[in-house]
Design a protein around this motif. Structure first.
Motif, PDB file in Angstrom:
ATOM      1  N   THR A 179       0.849  -1.181   0.000  1.00  0.00           N
ATOM      2  CA  THR A 179       0.000   0.000   0.000  1.00  0.00           C
ATOM      3  C   THR A 179       0.894   1.244   0.000  1.00  0.00           C
ATOM      4  O   THR A 179       2.107   1.148   0.181  1.00  0.00           O
ATOM      5  CB  THR A 179      -0.924   0.066   1.235  1.00  0.00           C
ATOM      6  OG1 THR A 179      -0.145   0.448   2.384  1.00  0.00           O
ATOM      7  CG2 THR A 179      -1.607  -1.274   1.498  1.00  0.00           C
ATOM      8  N   GLY A 180       0.290   2.395  -0.174  1.00  0.00           N
ATOM      9  CA  GLY A 180       1.036   3.643  -0.164  1.00  0.00           C
ATOM     10  C   GLY A 180       1.405   4.122   1.221  1.00  0.00           C
ATOM     11  O   GLY A 180       2.015   5.194   1.356  1.00  0.00           O
ATOM     12  N   ARG A 181       1.068   3.355   2.269  1.00  0.00           N
ATOM     13  CA  ARG A 181       1.362   3.804   3.628  1.00  0.00           C
ATOM     14  C   ARG A 181       2.177   2.796   4.433  1.00  0.00           C
ATOM     15  O   ARG A 181       2.422   3.009   5.620  1.00  0.00           O
ATOM     16  CB  ARG A 181       0.059   4.129   4.374  1.00  0.00           C
ATOM     17  CG  ARG A 181      -0.915   2.969   4.516  1.00  0.00           C
ATOM     18  CD  ARG A 181      -2.242   3.417   5.131  1.00  0.00           C
ATOM     19  NE  ARG A 181      -3.131   2.310   5.427  1.00  0.00           N
ATOM     20  CZ  ARG A 181      -3.919   1.719   4.541  1.00  0.00           C
ATOM     21  NH1 ARG A 181      -3.921   2.129   3.287  1.00  0.00           N
ATOM     22  NH2 ARG A 181      -4.703   0.720   4.888  1.00  0.00           N
ATOM     23  N   HIS A 182       2.595   1.680   3.813  1.00  0.00           N
ATOM     24  CA  HIS A 182       3.365   0.656   4.518  1.00  0.00           C
ATOM     25  C   HIS A 182       4.771   0.552   3.936  1.00  0.00           C
ATOM     26  O   HIS A 182       4.959   0.557   2.714  1.00  0.00           O
ATOM     27  CB  HIS A 182       2.690  -0.717   4.409  1.00  0.00           C
ATOM     28  CG  HIS A 182       1.448  -0.847   5.226  1.00  0.00           C
ATOM     29  ND1 HIS A 182       0.193  -0.607   4.712  1.00  0.00           N
ATOM     30  CD2 HIS A 182       1.264  -1.178   6.527  1.00  0.00           C
ATOM     31  CE1 HIS A 182      -0.709  -0.788   5.662  1.00  0.00           C
ATOM     32  NE2 HIS A 182      -0.089  -1.128   6.768  1.00  0.00           N
ATOM     33  N   LEU A 183       5.747   0.434   4.819  1.00  0.00           N
ATOM     34  CA  LEU A 183       7.134   0.176   4.454  1.00  0.00           C
ATOM     35  C   LEU A 183       7.690  -0.890   5.387  1.00  0.00           C
ATOM     36  O   LEU A 183       7.216  -1.044   6.522  1.00  0.00           O
ATOM     37  CB  LEU A 183       7.981   1.437   4.563  1.00  0.00           C
ATOM     38  CG  LEU A 183       7.665   2.590   3.608  1.00  0.00           C
ATOM     39  CD1 LEU A 183       8.469   3.825   3.991  1.00  0.00           C
ATOM     40  CD2 LEU A 183       7.944   2.200   2.168  1.00  0.00           C
ATOM     41  N   THR A 184       8.692  -1.619   4.936  1.00  0.00           N
ATOM     42  CA  THR A 184       9.320  -2.611   5.813  1.00  0.00           C
ATOM     43  C   THR A 184      10.399  -1.980   6.698  1.00  0.00           C
ATOM     44  O   THR A 184      10.751  -2.529   7.730  1.00  0.00           O
ATOM     45  CB  THR A 184       9.952  -3.745   4.981  1.00  0.00           C
ATOM     46  OG1 THR A 184      10.809  -3.185   3.990  1.00  0.00           O
ATOM     47  CG2 THR A 184       8.872  -4.569   4.292  1.00  0.00           C
ATOM     48  N   GLU A 185      10.913  -0.836   6.276  1.00  0.00           N
ATOM     49  CA  GLU A 185      11.819  -0.025   7.107  1.00  0.00           C
ATOM     50  C   GLU A 185      11.209   1.365   7.206  1.00  0.00           C
ATOM     51  O   GLU A 185      10.953   1.996   6.193  1.00  0.00           O
ATOM     52  CB  GLU A 185      13.213   0.054   6.484  1.00  0.00           C
ATOM     53  CG  GLU A 185      14.192   0.896   7.307  1.00  0.00           C
ATOM     54  CD  GLU A 185      15.568   0.974   6.644  1.00  0.00           C
ATOM     55  OE1 GLU A 185      16.562   1.022   7.383  1.00  0.00           O
ATOM     56  OE2 GLU A 185      15.639   0.975   5.397  1.00  0.00           O
ATOM     57  N   PHE A 186      10.953   1.806   8.416  1.00  0.00           N
ATOM     58  CA  PHE A 186      10.253   3.073   8.606  1.00  0.00           C
ATOM     59  C   PHE A 186      10.875   3.835   9.760  1.00  0.00           C
ATOM     60  O   PHE A 186      11.581   3.268  10.600  1.00  0.00           O
ATOM     61  CB  PHE A 186       8.762   2.829   8.895  1.00  0.00           C
ATOM     62  CG  PHE A 186       8.510   1.969  10.115  1.00  0.00           C
ATOM     63  CD1 PHE A 186       8.248   2.561  11.349  1.00  0.00           C
ATOM     64  CD2 PHE A 186       8.542   0.585  10.040  1.00  0.00           C
ATOM     65  CE1 PHE A 186       8.026   1.787  12.478  1.00  0.00           C
ATOM     66  CE2 PHE A 186       8.331  -0.200  11.170  1.00  0.00           C
ATOM     67  CZ  PHE A 186       8.066   0.393  12.382  1.00  0.00           C
ATOM     68  N   THR A 187      10.625   5.142   9.790  1.00  0.00           N
ATOM     69  CA  THR A 187      11.142   5.976  10.882  1.00  0.00           C
ATOM     70  C   THR A 187      10.029   6.226  11.884  1.00  0.00           C
ATOM     71  O   THR A 187       8.943   6.673  11.511  1.00  0.00           O
ATOM     72  CB  THR A 187      11.669   7.316  10.344  1.00  0.00           C
ATOM     73  OG1 THR A 187      12.662   7.056   9.357  1.00  0.00           O
ATOM     74  CG2 THR A 187      12.289   8.136  11.468  1.00  0.00           C
ATOM     75  N   SER A 188      10.319   5.920  13.128  1.00  0.00           N
ATOM     76  CA  SER A 188       9.327   6.055  14.198  1.00  0.00           C
ATOM     77  C   SER A 188       9.791   7.087  15.221  1.00  0.00           C
ATOM     78  O   SER A 188      10.976   7.193  15.533  1.00  0.00           O
ATOM     79  CB  SER A 188       9.119   4.709  14.890  1.00  0.00           C
ATOM     80  OG  SER A 188       8.106   4.788  15.876  1.00  0.00           O
ATOM     81  N   ILE A 189       8.838   7.860  15.710  1.00  0.00           N
ATOM     82  CA  ILE A 189       9.066   8.795  16.813  1.00  0.00           C
ATOM     83  C   ILE A 189       8.415   8.161  18.039  1.00  0.00           C
ATOM     84  O   ILE A 189       7.203   7.911  18.031  1.00  0.00           O
ATOM     85  CB  ILE A 189       8.418  10.153  16.542  1.00  0.00           C
ATOM     86  CG1 ILE A 189       8.809  10.683  15.164  1.00  0.00           C
ATOM     87  CG2 ILE A 189       8.744  11.150  17.639  1.00  0.00           C
ATOM     88  CD1 ILE A 189       7.718  11.502  14.514  1.00  0.00           C
ATOM     89  N   ASP A 190       9.182   7.878  19.065  1.00  0.00           N
ATOM     90  CA  ASP A 190       8.654   7.197  20.248  1.00  0.00           C
ATOM     91  C   ASP A 190       8.958   7.988  21.499  1.00  0.00           C
ATOM     92  O   ASP A 190      10.059   8.551  21.634  1.00  0.00           O
ATOM     93  CB  ASP A 190       9.275   5.808  20.381  1.00  0.00           C
ATOM     94  CG  ASP A 190       8.670   4.798  19.435  1.00  0.00           C
ATOM     95  OD1 ASP A 190       7.766   4.061  19.856  1.00  0.00           O
ATOM     96  OD2 ASP A 190       9.107   4.753  18.264  1.00  0.00           O
ATOM     97  N   ILE A 191       7.991   8.025  22.403  1.00  0.00           N
ATOM     98  CA  ILE A 191       8.244   8.597  23.722  1.00  0.00           C
ATOM     99  C   ILE A 191       7.776   7.625  24.795  1.00  0.00           C
ATOM    100  O   ILE A 191       6.937   6.738  24.549  1.00  0.00           O
ATOM    101  CB  ILE A 191       7.537   9.956  23.933  1.00  0.00           C
ATOM    102  CG1 ILE A 191       6.033   9.758  24.193  1.00  0.00           C
ATOM    103  CG2 ILE A 191       7.756  10.897  22.770  1.00  0.00           C
ATOM    104  CD1 ILE A 191       5.359  10.930  24.872  1.00  0.00           C
ATOM    105  N   GLU A 192       8.322   7.776  25.964  1.00  0.00           N
ATOM    106  CA  GLU A 192       7.835   7.091  27.162  1.00  0.00           C
ATOM    107  C   GLU A 192       8.054   8.031  28.334  1.00  0.00           C
ATOM    108  O   GLU A 192       9.106   8.676  28.416  1.00  0.00           O
ATOM    109  CB  GLU A 192       8.559   5.773  27.383  1.00  0.00           C
ATOM    110  CG  GLU A 192       7.757   4.753  28.183  1.00  0.00           C
ATOM    111  CD  GLU A 192       6.576   4.180  27.408  1.00  0.00           C
ATOM    112  OE1 GLU A 192       5.598   3.771  28.065  1.00  0.00           O
ATOM    113  OE2 GLU A 192       6.625   4.121  26.166  1.00  0.00           O
TER     114      GLU A 192
END
Length: 428
Positions: free
Chosen positions: A216-229
């Motif tokens: 799809t146009g919104r899925h990648l196998t390598e992606f950049t994530s912004i995470d907080i905890e």
């Protein structure tokens, strides 16, 4: 000889008129008109006109467009409508010759499909629309880091090669690690939870991996994530952090990246706050009214989210999902144990972020793992940290690539990733 570049093109100004400069860049256009030639020279900062006359013009020879050159000359005023200044060249050196024809037209006069552009991505960066997208991505990352630092979050970096399928997920890439089986991390979830023990508020912006065979146009196998905890925050608190972070990005980019917005022909509008908040139960009711066969506890399909997205355009939080749909580390609501303290941030039908309040009681975590068919022994390294005094904590992860698509008004994440990886693309 190679001239030493003295100025970026954007630095040319009134005070430099009559002075010598050395520019470096690539030839976007070249027009020979008798005893004169006009070169349109571009570097990453801007574009300028260069005038070539006399013996230099006679000896100019053939220089292909897109070749990289160094030009020494005098800044002067110009009558050209599209330029504030021009440079009368005294010397020109070709530093890197471009072939003709090129595989794609970086000026954009001849359009290429996205796969062709991705196959020649470095050259595609000379297309000003493409370059502007990645300049915007750069500014987005700056804005994210500044806002999170201002909120007293500490940036961390967690391992991407891990020894166990620590979240219990199936969509993991495995690899041989010196005779052992290792995996590529699909999120920093367990590590960032552990870091709240001493650092309290942490964030990471990094690439992660998911072996999901989605086209799809919104899925990648390598992606950049912004995470907080964040320790001592509930899911309502981290929802507020997320909302303010998104609005800050939109505001910063809208106000400070006017040139890039012109290049991509998209004006960025700052979203209104607060974002609407609707519950999972409300979604089910809306879907039933729309004629969908869905019951409480069913996961929401893409087709369901498209209906919800039509009812709620723009940004909204989808909260209080059923516990059985959430990972083992999500905590239930005190007033209704069938519901979780969780949320997704949606942009219409597009899921941008998922988060919630985490379980911080180790015995409850072990029971939850068993309920989900997972072996607590596989999580021993994680569970032992909860015996060291784990604070209550909450967090979320958000896809940077998806956020970028909402910001610049496109629907394909491949446009905002330098070298995207999906089930069909492993190069360049």
């Amino acid at each position: 000889m190679v001239f030493v570049k003295t100025h970026d093109i954007s630095e040319l100004n009134q005070e430099l008129i009559g002075k010598e400069v050395v520019l470096g860049g690539w030839i976007e256009d070249l027009r020979k008109l008798g005893k004169m030639s006009f070169i349109t020279l571009r570097d990453v900062s801007g574009i300028s006109q260069v005038i070539v006359k006399g013996e230099l013009n006679d000896n100019l020879g053939e220089i292909n467009r897109q070749s990289v050159v160094s030009i020494r000359g005098i800044v002067q005023e110009t009558k050209a409508r599209d330029f504030a200044f021009e440079v009368k060249a005294d010397e020109i050196e070709v530093l890197g010759k471009a072939i003709h024809p090129l595989p794609i037209d970086p000026i954009g006069r001849l359009e290429s499909n996205i796969d062709t552009r991705l196959n020649h991505r470095a050259l595609d960066m000379r297309n000003q629309k493409t370059a502007s997208i990645f300049k915007l991505r750069h500014h987005v990352l700056q804005s994210l880091r500044k806002t999170l630092a201002d909120k007293k979050f500490i940036e961390i970096t967690t391992p991407k090669i891990i020894g166990s399928a620590s979240e219990g997920g199936a969509d993991l890439f495995s690899l041989d690690y010196f005779g052992k089986t290792a995996y590529l991390a699909q999120s920093p979830q367990l590590y960032k939870e552990q870091m709240t023990i001493g650092l309290e508020r942490v964030f990471e912006i990094s690439n992660f991996y998911r072996a999901e065979n989605s086209h799809t146009g919104r899925h990648l196998t390598e992606f950049t994530s912004i995470d907080i905890e964040a320790a001592f925050m509930d899911y309502e608190d981290v929802m507020n952090v997320l909302e303010s972070l998104v609005v800050s990005v939109y505001k910063d980019i809208s106000e400070n990246c006017k040139t890039e917005q012109e290049s991509i022909e998209h004006a960025i509008e700052i979203p209104s706050v607060p974002f609407e908040r609707i519950t999972y139960t409300q979604c089910v009711d809306e879907l039933k009214k729309a004629g969908e066969k869905v019951e409480f506890g069913d996961d929401l399909l893409d087709s369901h989210l498209r209906i919800i997205g039509q009812n709620h355009p723009g940004f909204f939080f989808l909260t209080d999902w059923p516990m059985k749909l959430k990972p083992f580390y999500i905590r239930e609501k005190d007033e209704d144990a069938t519901l979780s303290r969780s949320f997704d941030l949606q942009y219409g039908f597009l899921e941008l972020s998922s988060g919630g309040t985490r379980l911080h009681n180790p015995e409850m975590l072990k029971e939850r793992l068993k309920e989900q068919g997972l072996d607590p022994n596989q999580f021993a390294d994680h569970l032992k940290t909860f015996d060291w005094g784990m604070p209550p904590h909450s967090g979320w992860g958000m896809g940077l690539d998806r956020l970028m698509t909402t910001l610049i008004g496109i629907d394909n994440v491949r446009e905002v990733v330098l070298y995207p990886r999906d089930p069909d693309r492993l190069s360049p």
